[in-house]
Design an enzyme around this catalytic site. Sequence first.
Site, PDB file in Angstrom:
ATOM      1  N   CYS A 245       1.218  -2.025  -8.682  1.00 11.62           N
ATOM      2  CA  CYS A 245       1.513  -1.563  -7.313  1.00 11.62           C
ATOM      3  C   CYS A 245       0.817  -2.402  -6.246  1.00 11.62           C
ATOM      4  O   CYS A 245       1.082  -2.227  -5.055  1.00 11.62           O
ATOM      5  CB  CYS A 245       1.148  -0.097  -7.152  1.00 11.62           C
ATOM      6  SG  CYS A 245       2.261   0.991  -8.054  1.00 11.62           S
TER       7      CYS A 245
ATOM      8  N   HIS B 181       0.076   1.697   0.562  1.00 13.04           N
ATOM      9  CA  HIS B 181       0.989   1.884  -0.575  1.00 13.04           C
ATOM     10  C   HIS B 181       1.389   3.355  -0.682  1.00 13.04           C
ATOM     11  O   HIS B 181       0.547   4.254  -0.595  1.00 13.04           O
ATOM     12  CB  HIS B 181       0.287   1.433  -1.860  1.00 13.04           C
ATOM     13  CG  HIS B 181       1.072   1.707  -3.092  1.00 13.04           C
ATOM     14  ND1 HIS B 181       2.374   1.278  -3.255  1.00 13.04           N
ATOM     15  CD2 HIS B 181       0.756   2.386  -4.229  1.00 13.04           C
ATOM     16  CE1 HIS B 181       2.814   1.668  -4.436  1.00 13.04           C
ATOM     17  NE2 HIS B 181       1.866   2.343  -5.041  1.00 13.04           N
TER      18      HIS B 181
ATOM     19  N   ASN C  85       7.609   6.306  -4.768  1.00 18.61           N
ATOM     20  CA  ASN C  85       6.796   5.116  -5.037  1.00 18.61           C
ATOM     21  C   ASN C  85       7.703   3.992  -5.546  1.00 18.61           C
ATOM     22  O   ASN C  85       8.178   4.039  -6.678  1.00 18.61           O
ATOM     23  CB  ASN C  85       5.723   5.461  -6.069  1.00 18.61           C
ATOM     24  CG  ASN C  85       4.805   4.292  -6.390  1.00 18.61           C
ATOM     25  OD1 ASN C  85       5.047   3.162  -5.974  1.00 18.61           O
ATOM     26  ND2 ASN C  85       3.749   4.562  -7.129  1.00 18.61           N
TER      27      ASN C  85
END
Length: 331
Positions: A116, A256, A286
């Site tokens: 990520c 994020h 996500n």
Amino acid sequence: MSKITAAITAVGAYVPDYVLTNKILETMVDTNDEWITTRTGIKERRILKEEGKGTSFLAINAANDLIKKRGIDPKDIELVIVATATPDMKAASTAAYTATQIGAVNAFSFDLEAACSSFLFGMSTAAKYIESGRYKNVLLIGADKNSSFINYKDRATCIIFGDGAGAVLFEPNHEGLGLQDELLRSDGSGREFLQATYGGSSYPSTPEAVAEGKHYVFQDGKTVFKNAVFNMADVAVKILERNNLTKNDIAFLVAHQANKRIIDATANRIELESEKVMMNIEKYGNTTSATLPLLLNDYEKQLKKGDNLIFAAFGGGFTWGSIYLKWAYNS
Ligand code: UT7
């Protein structure tokens, strides 16, 4: 000659049409809209359904959106980096295919993988090529087709992840705008808490492993959550301190999008008002490498030349970090 800084000069994005809502997930696993909304902030996510289309399909569309908006000739693009945790294939570079498909025939290209944090680390990498003075532009794309590695019977992961892509163009700046500072970290002792165990070189796929779903992403959500909250806030605080910035100097936190509670915790640590926290997790979930550029795309019209942005990310590995960037244009 003035110092060359690396500025973002254009943004583009793409998400697939299919919307996987919390209501639909209720029919797939033992969960409910109320739990997902309060625990994660997610209402829906986009899924790329068409067979044979991988991460490059998302990346190509995001890049083409940027190229159209910016009006650049793809032949003038010098480097294409695809930040991704879900490349199209083993061995063949997703970035090479993407670059050719968008007409960036004079560019070299490579994939960059840091779970990520891929896009955040990609920002650092792209900036170095520009700051060196050797390259005039770098197209950085964050793209992930997470749905291809998600077990839609595992409620610990299938409620969180979605598919999408975003792209930014880095170019030299002589007014001191663009990337100012970065604090990037990793800790490999975290890999047991978030991984897809089979399908890589340690454990190649076997029929037994696939039958047991061991090629899918697994996470110990609680442990990842705790580490994300601590580490994302930690690097954000440090980057503010060492650049003598207070919350009043910051236009937006660009964090994020993994869980709204993680983003809120980071914002609280730097005492930032919620209006200054970019948020679109409710729409996309996500999307791994795509979260940061998708935020920039959604908030582009609100950004002004000279705005101070603090980026932060945390992901598998573990990998994490924060970047301080001055926005370079009014749209
Ligand atoms: O991008 C980086 C990678 N990922 C992340 O950053 C994700 C980090 N982790 C998280 O976001 C959270 O840990 C999750 C959203 C995955 C889970 O939230 P949580 O608040 O940590 O829940 P939990 O795992 O502690 O579970 C709490 C309760 C449990 O029930 P009991 O034992 O209290 O009765 C779970 O069984 O919620 C239950 N539960 C669910 N219920 C409905 C867990 N998942 C679900 C679900 N729907 N999807």
